[in-house]
Design a protein around this motif. Structure first.
Motif, PDB file in Angstrom:
ATOM      1  N   ARG A  29      41.965  30.048  26.664  1.00 16.64           N
ATOM      2  CA  ARG A  29      42.017  31.428  27.100  1.00 16.64           C
ATOM      3  C   ARG A  29      40.902  31.623  28.113  1.00 16.64           C
ATOM      4  NH1 ARG A  29      42.887  37.228  24.227  1.00 16.64           N
ATOM      5  NH2 ARG A  29      45.029  36.488  24.553  1.00 16.64           N
ATOM      6  N   SER A  30      41.263  31.977  29.340  1.00 22.23           N
ATOM      7  CA  SER A  30      40.264  32.212  30.379  1.00 22.23           C
ATOM      8  C   SER A  30      40.815  33.274  31.327  1.00 22.23           C
ATOM      9  CB  SER A  30      39.971  30.918  31.160  1.00 22.23           C
ATOM     10  OG  SER A  30      39.035  31.169  32.185  1.00 22.23           O
ATOM     11  N   PHE A  31      40.407  34.517  31.123  1.00 19.98           N
ATOM     12  CA  PHE A  31      40.928  35.637  31.901  1.00 19.98           C
ATOM     13  C   PHE A  31      40.494  35.570  33.368  1.00 19.98           C
ATOM     14  CE2 PHE A  31      42.455  37.084  28.143  1.00 19.98           C
ATOM     15  CZ  PHE A  31      41.903  38.195  27.519  1.00 19.98           C
ATOM     16  N   ALA A  32      41.197  36.319  34.205  1.00 18.45           N
ATOM     17  CA  ALA A  32      40.779  36.533  35.595  1.00 18.45           C
ATOM     18  C   ALA A  32      39.376  37.142  35.583  1.00 18.45           C
ATOM     19  CB  ALA A  32      41.754  37.469  36.283  1.00 18.45           C
ATOM     20  N   ARG A  33      38.559  36.718  36.569  1.00 23.17           N
ATOM     21  CA  ARG A  33      37.175  37.224  36.611  1.00 23.17           C
ATOM     22  C   ARG A  33      37.034  38.379  37.598  1.00 23.17           C
ATOM     23  NH1 ARG A  33      33.743  31.561  36.067  1.00 23.17           N
ATOM     24  NH2 ARG A  33      34.557  31.039  34.005  1.00 23.17           N
ATOM     25  N   PHE A  34      38.032  38.571  38.463  1.00 22.55           N
ATOM     26  CA  PHE A  34      38.039  39.681  39.437  1.00 22.55           C
ATOM     27  C   PHE A  34      36.891  39.576  40.444  1.00 22.55           C
ATOM     28  CE2 PHE A  34      41.717  41.278  37.903  1.00 22.55           C
ATOM     29  CZ  PHE A  34      41.705  42.194  36.860  1.00 22.55           C
TER      30      PHE A  34
ATOM     31  N   ASN B  23      41.441  46.038  47.141  1.00 20.60           N
ATOM     32  CA  ASN B  23      41.401  46.753  45.855  1.00 20.60           C
ATOM     33  C   ASN B  23      41.457  45.809  44.665  1.00 20.60           C
ATOM     34  OD1 ASN B  23      41.303  49.263  47.100  1.00 20.60           O
ATOM     35  ND2 ASN B  23      43.541  49.458  47.148  1.00 20.60           N
ATOM     36  N   TYR B  24      41.492  44.481  44.928  1.00 23.56           N
ATOM     37  CA  TYR B  24      41.661  43.526  43.825  1.00 23.56           C
ATOM     38  C   TYR B  24      40.654  43.764  42.706  1.00 23.56           C
ATOM     39  CZ  TYR B  24      42.104  39.175  41.202  1.00 23.56           C
ATOM     40  OH  TYR B  24      42.292  38.259  40.198  1.00 23.56           O
ATOM     41  N   GLY B  25      41.182  43.949  41.479  1.00 27.84           N
ATOM     42  CA  GLY B  25      40.305  44.150  40.322  1.00 27.84           C
ATOM     43  C   GLY B  25      39.812  45.570  40.142  1.00 27.84           C
TER      44      GLY B  25
ATOM     45  N   TRP C 214      47.053  47.488  34.136  1.00 33.50           N
ATOM     46  CA  TRP C 214      46.512  46.395  34.929  1.00 33.50           C
ATOM     47  C   TRP C 214      45.728  46.972  36.096  1.00 33.50           C
ATOM     48  CZ3 TRP C 214      51.908  47.213  34.716  1.00 33.50           C
ATOM     49  CH2 TRP C 214      52.540  47.575  35.897  1.00 33.50           C
ATOM     50  N   ALA C 215      44.717  46.221  36.524  1.00 29.18           N
ATOM     51  CA  ALA C 215      43.915  46.628  37.686  1.00 29.18           C
ATOM     52  C   ALA C 215      44.706  46.299  38.951  1.00 29.18           C
ATOM     53  CB  ALA C 215      42.584  45.893  37.679  1.00 29.18           C
TER      54      ALA C 215
ATOM     55  N   PRO D  32      39.137  47.879  34.011  1.00 27.15           N
ATOM     56  CA  PRO D  32      40.115  47.145  34.833  1.00 27.15           C
ATOM     57  C   PRO D  32      40.640  45.932  34.079  1.00 27.15           C
ATOM     58  CG  PRO D  32      37.880  46.673  35.580  1.00 27.15           C
ATOM     59  CD  PRO D  32      37.743  47.702  34.499  1.00 27.15           C
ATOM     60  N   LEU D  33      41.923  45.942  33.704  1.00 25.74           N
ATOM     61  CA  LEU D  33      42.490  44.850  32.916  1.00 25.74           C
ATOM     62  C   LEU D  33      43.236  43.860  33.814  1.00 25.74           C
ATOM     63  CD1 LEU D  33      43.793  46.663  29.706  1.00 25.74           C
ATOM     64  CD2 LEU D  33      41.561  45.627  30.167  1.00 25.74           C
ATOM     65  N   PRO D  34      43.328  42.600  33.383  1.00 25.91           N
ATOM     66  CA  PRO D  34      43.991  41.562  34.182  1.00 25.91           C
ATOM     67  C   PRO D  34      45.459  41.866  34.460  1.00 25.91           C
ATOM     68  CG  PRO D  34      42.756  40.590  32.337  1.00 25.91           C
ATOM     69  CD  PRO D  34      42.772  42.071  32.123  1.00 25.91           C
ATOM     70  N   GLN D  35      46.009  41.165  35.474  1.00 27.63           N
ATOM     71  CA  GLN D  35      47.449  41.261  35.762  1.00 27.63           C
ATOM     72  C   GLN D  35      48.239  40.191  34.978  1.00 27.63           C
ATOM     73  OE1 GLN D  35      45.757  40.543  39.234  1.00 27.63           O
ATOM     74  NE2 GLN D  35      45.119  42.690  39.313  1.00 27.63           N
ATOM     75  N   ALA D  36      47.562  39.378  34.172  1.00 29.06           N
ATOM     76  CA  ALA D  36      48.232  38.240  33.531  1.00 29.06           C
ATOM     77  C   ALA D  36      49.416  38.667  32.676  1.00 29.06           C
ATOM     78  CB  ALA D  36      47.229  37.450  32.686  1.00 29.06           C
TER      79      ALA D  36
END
Ligand code: AN0
Ligand code: CP
Length: 318
Positions: free
Chosen positions: A110-115, A245-247, A238-239, A179-183
């Motif tokens: 498990r490794s989420f987007a870091r934005f 605007n990413y993240g 999702w962010a 801000p939550l991931p788009q995963a």
């Protein structure tokens, strides 16, 4: 199966679903398959459902299980190559990964987007380092751009509850304080686009997901219009993904919080959410507590999706 990171890895969805319903009837049917095989679960981020359901799935298959929370107890890890390691990180991921691979047969990450950098996230840098350097089959327990164990469980749930062959499934954005991931939305869209469902995505302007995940889905900026006649409502925050605007959080408009108002125009739709959910931000208490809410059976199906995936990874071991 040598890895599980996306819908393509599971192959034909009809046979994957058949296997899921077979295991749902008897989850210990393959309890001998994983004897003396070890699963290592590696978490760079928090988890409840993934941690518990994947461990349970491994036990269903007779596996040994090890769990490592990278940010609690293990050494802080440098992940960037070429960095002079004179700071607070005593170990590099490029050593830690093959070492972890020595102690197990299959690895979950498990490794989420870091934005911080969209390319770093969307190239799945961390997950791909595990795939490249661990020497073991790797599966995603939610990475930067997808959450396939969740999406597979979501598909199982829709197949269990649908009343028509081609249900209308609506994924709606909803507000959140962080801000939550788009995963999760990316992955849900990827799996829904792999079915023949009538799939619609609704969100405020500016929250467009990456085109490779939206695919042929209809995008509707009017949430009430999107909800009309829906059979399933899948809510998620999702962010922003696009451009600078990413993240970022662009809106916290609680008109998008799913309430009886929106559910009233659906075809008595079931309500779904991957959890954890922020009540009265994403969805009202009344809706998530209603008879049409299937968030708990949806979470229960995480054990089933993980058991099918681990079974296929064990079967793929040389
Ligand atoms: C399964 C969901 C995990 C994560 N949720 C949070 C709250 O970080 C997300 O939105 O991706
Ligand atoms: N849905 C899901 O993956 O939950 P956790 O983040 O608690 O694992």
């Amino acid at each position: 199966m040598k890895k599980f990171t996306c819908v393509q890895d599971i192959g034909d969805l009809k046979s994957a679903l058949a296997e899921a319903f077979e295991i749902q009837k008897d989850r210990f049917k393959y309890v001998e398959l994983g004897r003396n095989k070890t699963l290592m679960m590696i978490f760079f981020n928090s988890s409840l459902r993934t941690r518990l359901s994947t461990q349970k799935a491994a036990l269903n298959l007779g596996m040994n299980v090890m769990v490592l929370d990278i940010n609690q107890g293990a050494w802080k890890l440098e992940t960037e190559r070429g960095v002079i390691m004179d700071g607070d990180k005593p170990e590099h991921l490029l050593e830690a990964i093959p070492v972890m691979g020595c102690y197990c047969d299959i690895i979950g990450v498990r490794s989420f987007a870091r934005f911080e950098d969209r390319d770093f996230d969307y190239q799945e840098t961390i997950l791909n380092q595990f795939i490249q350097y661990s020497g073991r089959p790797v599966f995603s327990m939610e990475a930067a751009t997808r959450h396939p164990l969740q999406s597979f469980a979501d598909l199982i749930t829709i197949e269990e509850y649908k009343k028509t062959a081609r249900p209308k499934v609506v994924m709606t954005w909803a507000p959140h304080p962080r801000p939550l991931p788009q995963a999760v939305p990316n992955s849900f869209a990827e799996w829904m686009n792999a079915t023949d469902y009538d799939f619609v995505i609704t969100h405020p302007e500016g929250y467009e997901l990456a085109p490779q995940f939206v695919g042929n889905a209809k995008v509707e900026y009017d949430q009430m219009k999107a909800f009309e006649g829906a059979d399933f409502i899948y809510a998620k925050n999702w962010a922003a993904y696009t451009g600078d605007n990413y993240g970022q959080i662009l809106s916290k408009d609680r008109e998008w919080t799913v309430s009886d108002r929106q559910m009233a125009v659906t075809n008595n739709a079931f309500f779904m959410h991957c959890l954890p959910v922020r009540r009265n931000m994403i969805v009202t208490d009344d809706v998530i507590e209603s008879p049409q809410s299937i968030v708990i059976p949806e979470a229960a199906n995480r054990e089933i999706s993980a058991t099918v995936v681990l079974k296929r990874l064990i079967e793929g071991l040389e």
